[in-house]
Design a protein around this motif. Structure first.
Motif, PDB file in Angstrom:
ATOM      1  N   LEU A   1       9.336  13.771  10.016  1.00 17.71           N
ATOM      2  CA  LEU A   1      10.721  13.392  10.338  1.00 17.71           C
ATOM      3  C   LEU A   1      11.063  11.984   9.846  1.00 17.71           C
ATOM      4  N   ARG A   2      10.083  11.086   9.792  1.00 21.22           N
ATOM      5  CA  ARG A   2      10.357   9.702   9.374  1.00 21.22           C
ATOM      6  C   ARG A   2      10.900   9.602   7.952  1.00 21.22           C
ATOM      7  N   PRO A   3      10.265  10.228   6.931  1.00 22.17           N
ATOM      8  CA  PRO A   3      10.856  10.142   5.568  1.00 22.17           C
ATOM      9  C   PRO A   3      12.237  10.774   5.476  1.00 22.17           C
ATOM     10  N   TYR A   4      12.432  11.852   6.250  1.00 26.02           N
ATOM     11  CA  TYR A   4      13.750  12.502   6.222  1.00 26.02           C
ATOM     12  C   TYR A   4      14.819  11.558   6.774  1.00 26.02           C
ATOM     13  N   LEU A   5      14.503  10.863   7.860  1.00 17.27           N
ATOM     14  CA  LEU A   5      15.449   9.892   8.429  1.00 17.27           C
ATOM     15  C   LEU A   5      15.695   8.743   7.450  1.00 17.27           C
ATOM     16  N   LEU A   6      14.642   8.370   6.699  1.00 13.82           N
ATOM     17  CA  LEU A   6      14.804   7.309   5.710  1.00 13.82           C
ATOM     18  C   LEU A   6      15.796   7.747   4.629  1.00 13.82           C
ATOM     19  N   LYS A   7      15.683   8.985   4.162  1.00 12.50           N
ATOM     20  CA  LYS A   7      16.631   9.516   3.156  1.00 12.50           C
ATOM     21  C   LYS A   7      18.066   9.439   3.683  1.00 12.50           C
ATOM     22  N   ARG A   8      18.258   9.908   4.939  1.00 12.56           N
ATOM     23  CA  ARG A   8      19.610   9.902   5.518  1.00 12.56           C
ATOM     24  C   ARG A   8      20.127   8.468   5.633  1.00 12.56           C
ATOM     25  N   THR A   9      19.237   7.557   5.981  1.00 12.44           N
ATOM     26  CA  THR A   9      19.644   6.159   6.139  1.00 12.44           C
ATOM     27  C   THR A   9      20.109   5.568   4.809  1.00 12.44           C
ATOM     28  N   VAL A  10      19.337   5.827   3.750  1.00 12.75           N
ATOM     29  CA  VAL A  10      19.680   5.279   2.426  1.00 12.75           C
ATOM     30  C   VAL A  10      20.983   5.893   1.907  1.00 12.75           C
ATOM     31  N   ASP A  11      21.083   7.216   1.975  1.00 15.98           N
ATOM     32  CA  ASP A  11      22.230   7.908   1.369  1.00 15.98           C
ATOM     33  C   ASP A  11      23.519   7.743   2.167  1.00 15.98           C
ATOM     34  N   GLU A  12      23.403   7.729   3.509  1.00 13.68           N
ATOM     35  CA  GLU A  12      24.607   7.781   4.328  1.00 13.68           C
ATOM     36  C   GLU A  12      25.033   6.435   4.894  1.00 13.68           C
ATOM     37  N   TYR A  13      24.129   5.454   4.908  1.00 10.99           N
ATOM     38  CA  TYR A  13      24.511   4.203   5.565  1.00 10.99           C
ATOM     39  C   TYR A  13      24.252   2.958   4.725  1.00 10.99           C
ATOM     40  N   ILE A  14      23.174   2.966   3.917  1.00 12.41           N
ATOM     41  CA  ILE A  14      22.923   1.781   3.088  1.00 12.41           C
ATOM     42  C   ILE A  14      23.852   1.783   1.871  1.00 12.41           C
ATOM     43  N   SER A  15      23.906   2.924   1.149  1.00 13.97           N
ATOM     44  CA  SER A  15      24.790   2.995  -0.033  1.00 13.97           C
ATOM     45  C   SER A  15      26.255   2.769   0.350  1.00 13.97           C
ATOM     46  N   PRO A  16      26.773   3.408   1.432  1.00 14.84           N
ATOM     47  CA  PRO A  16      28.182   3.147   1.837  1.00 14.84           C
ATOM     48  C   PRO A  16      28.360   1.830   2.588  1.00 14.84           C
ATOM     49  N   LYS A  17      27.276   1.122   2.844  1.00 17.50           N
ATOM     50  CA  LYS A  17      27.284  -0.160   3.565  1.00 17.50           C
ATOM     51  C   LYS A  17      27.850  -0.027   4.970  1.00 17.50           C
ATOM     52  N   ASP A  18      27.348   0.982   5.691  1.00 21.16           N
ATOM     53  CA  ASP A  18      27.769   1.221   7.088  1.00 21.16           C
ATOM     54  C   ASP A  18      26.734   0.576   8.021  1.00 21.16           C
ATOM     55  N   GLU A  19      27.052  -0.626   8.512  1.00 23.17           N
ATOM     56  CA  GLU A  19      26.092  -1.375   9.325  1.00 23.17           C
ATOM     57  C   GLU A  19      25.831  -0.704  10.675  1.00 23.17           C
ATOM     58  N   THR A  20      26.895  -0.160  11.297  1.00 22.22           N
ATOM     59  CA  THR A  20      26.732   0.491  12.607  1.00 22.22           C
ATOM     60  C   THR A  20      25.823   1.702  12.499  1.00 22.22           C
ATOM     61  N   GLY A  21      26.103   2.559  11.535  1.00 19.45           N
ATOM     62  CA  GLY A  21      25.263   3.738  11.341  1.00 19.45           C
ATOM     63  C   GLY A  21      23.834   3.371  10.966  1.00 19.45           C
ATOM     64  N   LEU A  22      23.683   2.274  10.169  1.00 16.57           N
ATOM     65  CA  LEU A  22      22.346   1.812   9.775  1.00 16.57           C
ATOM     66  C   LEU A  22      21.525   1.417  10.997  1.00 16.57           C
ATOM     67  N   LEU A  23      22.166   0.658  11.916  1.00 21.56           N
ATOM     68  CA  LEU A  23      21.479   0.242  13.125  1.00 21.56           C
ATOM     69  C   LEU A  23      21.052   1.455  13.962  1.00 21.56           C
ATOM     70  N   TYR A  24      21.950   2.451  14.038  1.00 21.33           N
ATOM     71  CA  TYR A  24      21.650   3.651  14.813  1.00 21.33           C
ATOM     72  C   TYR A  24      20.410   4.366  14.262  1.00 21.33           C
ATOM     73  N   TYR A  25      20.370   4.509  12.951  1.00 25.61           N
ATOM     74  CA  TYR A  25      19.247   5.216  12.338  1.00 25.61           C
ATOM     75  C   TYR A  25      17.945   4.404  12.392  1.00 25.61           C
ATOM     76  N   ILE A  26      18.078   3.086  12.306  1.00 22.79           N
ATOM     77  CA  ILE A  26      16.880   2.243  12.423  1.00 22.79           C
ATOM     78  C   ILE A  26      16.255   2.421  13.807  1.00 22.79           C
ATOM     79  N   ILE A  27      17.116   2.458  14.836  1.00 20.34           N
ATOM     80  CA  ILE A  27      16.627   2.673  16.200  1.00 20.34           C
ATOM     81  C   ILE A  27      15.990   4.050  16.319  1.00 20.34           C
ATOM     82  N   ALA A  28      16.650   5.051  15.688  1.00 22.40           N
ATOM     83  CA  ALA A  28      16.113   6.412  15.732  1.00 22.40           C
ATOM     84  C   ALA A  28      14.751   6.472  15.039  1.00 22.40           C
TER      85      ALA A  28
END
Length: 582
Positions: A39-66
């Motif tokens: 599950l960890r690499p999958y969450l990393l993919k979602r974090t990069v594609d959905e929050y780092i590339s779009p620069k969504d800080e709130t979503g990034l924090l959520y996924y980092i906690i997850a």
């Protein structure tokens, strides 16, 4: 061969029954570990594609906690999986070792005549530790790795089937290399175990017989023998190391090449603007490939741990399944014997078709003291072994008080018969414990009283700490005469119905012999006694003397009856010994 190994593994797994809850928990944490790890690499993919590339800080924090929460769950699963798997393995080893020791302690003496002690030590200690690795490093680790690989492949196909297909192209090469490695390592492990057994046997025998080694100046010869055995042991391990040195770099190269192809192919897709691959995919696959190939690479090593444990279990189970135990089908509890003994047509052979006892008939009445004499190899000590049921007779019957000895339980039979051997064995313990053998029914007061009765109390009290004096291994702190006195007292305090002295005065000094002669007069009163004697002067007053030659009774009678027999075997033996001593 595979069927045999499968059978052995099933037999070992039966020992998990008392720990079924823990066994199931280990499986549960293996499954949890595989899920959280993938599950960890999958969450990393979602974090990069959905929050780092779009620069969504709130979503990034959520996924980092997850991701942090998943990591903690993975760590917890890893801890409980490893700890409980090892705990389970050690408890199973404890049970097997106890069962094995109990089994060995009930084997016929014939078994110990043929098996080196070092080999049995290897089975009881080292081989059983290998069985523990079935659970700690083998079976559960393989299950965990296989589950992890299956889950990871599932995530990879879900994320990007084209990249996953590239990974699958490399796996047959690694699987083939793994299989070759496993076959070679299996043979290497078998050779290692054989050489360890040889090494243990050699060292144990030479340490036990070190006095002979030094007396006959064999230090250099034995050293050269040890070097040869140690060289073979070293060679076996080097072969093991060689296979590891070849396999793991090959596995690393295959993994690195696969990762390079993934980065190249995925990177081209991104540069060309295709939507087949994302940056998140590349990040995730970098982790996935490592997580997929490392277990595949290590599974060969873990499979060999499993194989090594199964090979060891074969050796241990062979002992556990052995039929070398004396049959203990008797139901009668011998609480006390009057002491009437009867041997009727008894025949016995250590080696098939080579009889050492040839149809003996012998009657001993209650309270009699009989002596058995004869040349070395005549069968004197064998009679004692048969009476104690250390060996099973080929034919005939042996009865005590009119009851076949097979009808008594072994424990109760042997408890009523005390034996003092020529070669006394003492444990590395106190004199008191060597006398009582930790029997809680024998008190210190009884021991002291018995020692005074047979005249050895003063000798014991002259030693440092008296009855608490530690005699060290095999009683090396005492002379042979002193060890014999301790053995005599050990027999006396057990209050036997039948007393056997097997060459008990043949290798002791005059003072100790006088003590034992006086003790013999005390201990033989009111009980049947059998004295196997080398020195005929010590058995002149026996009620009956049995003369044996080549497994047969050739004469029987009192000393005065036999000494007056013209051309008698005993008469010739007696005067020959008398002439030598004179």
């Amino acid at each position: 061969m595979k069927a045999i190994k499968s059978t052995s593994l099933k037999k070992v797994l039966k020992f998990t029954k008392p720990y079924r809850a823990r066994y199931n928990a280990v499986i549960f944490f293996a499954i949890s570990l595989s899920l959280f790890a993938a599950l960890r690499p999958y969450l990393l993919k979602r974090t990069v594609d959905e929050y780092i590339s779009p620069k969504d800080e709130t979503g990034l924090l959520y996924y980092i906690i997850a991701m942090g929460a998943v990591l903690m769950l993975e760590v917890a699963s890893q801890f409980y999986f490893v700890y409980w798997a090892n705990w389970l393995g050690q408890d199973i080893v404890k049970d097997i070792r106890e069962k094995l020791f109990s089994q060995i302690s009930r084997f016929k003496m014939k078994f110990f005549d043929n098996e080196p002690v070092g080999k049995l030590v290897t089975r009881t200690v080292f081989d059983i530790e290998s069985i523990a690795r079935i659970f700690s490093q083998g079976l559960f680790m393989i299950i965990s790795d296989l589950l992890k690989m299956i889950v990871i492949l599932g995530f990879m196909f879900y994320m990007n089937w084209k990249l996953t297909f590239i990974v699958l192209l490399a796996m047959p090469v690694l699987l083939y290399a793994t299989r070759i490695f496993q076959i070679k390592m299996k043979a290497a492990f078998e050779e290692v175990r054989a050489q360890i057994s040889n090494l243990n046997t050699f060292v144990q025998e030479r340490l036990t017989g070190m006095k002979i080694v030094q007396l006959f100046n064999r230090e250099k010869i034995e050293y050269e023998k040890f070097k040869d055995i140690n060289r073979k042991h070293n060679k076996a391990w080097l072969k093991n190391i060689l296979y590891n040195s070849i396999f793991f770099p090959i596995a690393d190269i295959i993994s690195s090449i696969t990762l390079g192809v993934i980065i190249w192919y995925g990177g081209l897709n991104i540069l060309n603007g295709d939507n087949i691959t994302t940056f998140g995919d590349l990040f995730a696959y970098t982790m996935f490939i490592s997580m997929l190939f490392n277990p595949l690479r290590q599974i060969a090593d873990k499979f060999n741990e499993l194989q090594m444990g199964i090979i060891a279990s074969d050796r241990v189970l062979e002992l556990l399944d052995s039929e070398m135990k004396i049959q203990d089908a008797g139901t009668l509890i011998a609480t006390h014997f009057k002491g009437n003994l009867n041997f009727k047509d008894v025949r016995f052979s250590y080696i098939e078709n080579e009889e050492v006892i040839k149809g003996i008939n012998l009657d001993v009445k209650e309270g009699e003291t009989i002596a058995i004499v004869g040349a070395t190899g005549a069968g004197k000590s064998t009679i004692i072994n048969l009476l104690n049921r250390f060996y099973e007779i080929d034919s005939g019957t042996i009865c005590i008080d009119g009851t076949n000895i097979n009808e008594f339980t072994l424990e109760s039979l042997r408890k009523q018969i005390a034996v003092v051997l020529q070669d006394v064995f003492l444990f590395a313990d106190t004199i008191y414990n060597n006398i009582t053998l930790d029997d809680p029914n024998i008190t210190r007061e009884q021991v002291i009283t018995a020692a005074k009765n047979i005249g050895v109390h003063d000798f014991i009290m002259s030693l440092p700490n008296g009855y608490d004096y530690n005699v060290k291994e095999r009683g090396v702190m005492l002379s042979s005469g002193q060890r014999q006195l301790i053995a005599f007292l050990r027999a006396y305090v057990s209050n036997p119905s039948i007393l056997i002295l097997d060459e008990a005065t043949s290798s002791i000094d005059t003072y100790s012999e006088e003590l034992i002669q006086n003790a013999t007069d005390t201990i033989t009163q009111g009980r049947t006694s059998i004295v196997i004697a080398h020195r005929l002067a010590t058995i002149i007053n026996a009620d009956k003397i049995i003369v044996m030659d080549k497994g047969k009774i050739v004469e029987a009678g009192s000393h005065y009856e036999l000494i007056n027999k013209d051309e008698g075997y005993y008469k010739n033996l007696y005067y020959s010994q008398f002439a030598v001593e004179s």
